[in-house]
Scaffold this active site. Structure first.
Site, PDB file in Angstrom:
ATOM      1  N   ASP A 188      -4.505  -1.329   1.714  1.00 56.67           N
ATOM      2  CA  ASP A 188      -5.934  -1.468   1.458  1.00 56.67           C
ATOM      3  C   ASP A 188      -6.593  -2.367   2.497  1.00 56.67           C
ATOM      4  OD1 ASP A 188      -5.775   0.136  -0.807  1.00 56.67           O
ATOM      5  OD2 ASP A 188      -5.298  -1.562  -2.109  1.00 56.67           O
ATOM      6  N   TYR A 247       7.113  -6.155  -0.095  1.00 53.30           N
ATOM      7  CA  TYR A 247       5.804  -6.795   0.022  1.00 53.30           C
ATOM      8  C   TYR A 247       5.943  -8.299  -0.192  1.00 53.30           C
ATOM      9  CZ  TYR A 247       2.935  -2.548   0.120  1.00 53.30           C
ATOM     10  OH  TYR A 247       2.331  -1.377   0.486  1.00 53.30           O
TER      11      TYR A 247
END
Length: 471
Positions: A188, A247
């Site tokens: 994003d 992540y």
């Protein structure tokens, strides 16, 4: 012929009292629908009145020095800092480029295609490109009209390597000369990446890996950097061939030292005290004695008026996340902006290999301003001692490492925000697991800011638990 006023009145439809009530009721319903109502999910545990509302969670997440994290990712992308400096000797090196070659050899054997003799459709050359980019400089990965995206930049730079047939097709369709890049995972806006993996194919035989590297590096220096480019088998796909993704979320902590304080004076983060978790849990049990069914309520006086804890323990966040390891679960409650078609069944199931949290400090490199202050210290120590202290202090952060086979949209950010919220409320260790069975996504917290999120790397071999940033 014109009607008299009396004839006009008689021709009007007669409205009964029942119809009048119905019209009035409908108008009230329409007015209520037009007004934005902030409904809250009614949790049934004993900590319901100590749990932050969506607004309170949003304010808590954003009221902190995110610029320090953004600067750290910017330096990491440009190779000036590494994650090993963030975690010290306890972390293992997770940036192994040697596995890239293993992937190409493995996929080639599976397909049974020799890399020496290629003909027909196998004459296509596929390149694996490992990228590092700063999320704050782009509007996300996916190419969108009028926006500055990583995919748009990469594909534009790959246009010079497109074969003649593809170039002619693009010209006939009046489209720009661009390559086509597939990616392991779309990030994003604001999310950085240290080893994002994408692929590009062409029928040209004269394209060299270093030429692709130079073309991408020249487009946006300092914002995008190519880690490596290698030729792989045609069977390789950066998304479908991946077995896990890693992540990292860096959450800056407010310690009251020259930082804008969160709502309420004197609120200081509490990170290591396990007694704080027990104290919060006892207060929660006294605040609510009755359990009600799961439903949506709008009693903002009770939920927003209650005295909420403004500190949390990192150890509790770590305990909450560890409960997710080794389980295949549906994370639809932790996803956002997904289609209804993907809210049920296997498309929402994810398997976590590793989920941990720890407290550390951002590395504080000596910059030009600090050196200048040190030189002036010998002349006027009283005036410049404060400047040195301000630029020499460390920024405490909570780091969350998540490794799973796949992630849903905004899932990591919602998971981090919810874990912090549950830790502050003093919830039980299985709080995140219980939220999987919630009836509405309002049961989880709003997504944490994208500034703290980074895609570390993507794995194409079996996950090795020894290669983790947070043991």
């Amino acid at each position: 012929m014109l009607k008299t006023p009396l004839q006009t009145l008689k021709s009007l439809p007669i409205i009964t009292k029942q119809q009048t009530r119905r019209i009035t009721r409908n108008s009230v319903v329409m007015e209520a629908q037009n007004e934005k109502v902030y409904a809250h999910y009614n949790h049934t545990d004993s900590c319901k009145f100590s749990r932050w509302t969506a607004r309170e969670s949003f304010e808590f997440m954003y009221a902190r020095p995110w610029q320090e994290v953004v600067d750290f990712y910017f330096k990491s992308v440009n190779g000036r800092l590494s994650l090993l400096e963030l975690f010290g000797t306890q972390a293992h090196d997770v940036h192994g480029d040697d596995k890239i070659e293993e992937v190409s050899n493995e996929t080639a054997l599976l397909e049974g295609v020799s890399n020496v003799d290629k003909s027909g459709r196998w004459a296509r050359v596929t390149f694996k490109i490992v990228l590092s980019y700063h999320g704050g400089s782009f509007d996300g990965w996916q190419k969108q009209p009028g926006l500055n995206t990583v995919q748009g930049l990469v594909e534009k730079s790959l246009g010079r390597f497109v074969d003649e047939k593809k170039a002619q097709e693009l010209k006939e369709k009046s489209k720009p000369l661009e390559g086509c890049a597939s990616v392991a995972g779309r990030t994003d806006k604001g999310v950085s990446a240290l080893q994002q993996v994408c692929s590009f194919y062409t029928w040209r035989k004269d394209v060299k890996p270093h030429e692709i590297e130079d073309a991408i590096n020249d487009v946006a220096p300092g914002k995008v950097r190519v880690v490596s480019v290698s030729e792989v088998s045609r069977a390789f796909h950066p998304n479908f061939s991946a077995k896990w993704r890693r992540y990292l979320y860096i959450f800056p902590l407010n310690n009251g030292e020259n930082r804008e304080e969160i709502e309420g004076e004197g609120d200081i983060e509490n990170f290591s005290c396990r007694e704080n978790c027990e104290k919060q849990r006892n207060e929660c049990e006294l605040a609510s004695e009755e359990n009600v069914e799961n439903s949506i309520i709008s009693d903002e006086d009770q939920l927003e008026g209650a005295k909420k804890p403004r500190s949390f323990s990192v150890c509790r966040v770590n305990q909450l996340l560890q409960q997710l390891e080794g389980k295949l679960l549906s994370y639809k409650m932790f996803a956002r902006d997904t289609k209804a078609l993907r809210n049920v069944g296997p498309p929402t199931e994810c398997y976590f290999y590793h989920a941990r949290a720890t407290e550390t400090s951002l590395p504080c490199p000596v910059n030009f301003l600090t050196i200048t202050a040190l030189l002036k210290l010998f002349v006027s120590p009283c005036n410049h001692i404060a400047l040195i202290l301000d630029h020499g202090k460390e920024i405490k952060v909570m780091c969350v490492e998540l490794v799973a086979n796949r992630f849903l949209r905004k899932m990591v950010r919602v998971l981090v925000a919810t874990a912090v919220r549950e830790a502050a409320a003093g919830a039980q260790e299985d709080a995140l697991l219980k939220l999987m069975d919630a009836t509405c996504r309002r049961a989880t917290a709003p997504p944490a800011p994208p500034d703290g999120l980074c895609l570390v790397n993507v794995g194409y071999t079996e996950f090795d638990p020894r290669n983790c940033l947070i043991p």
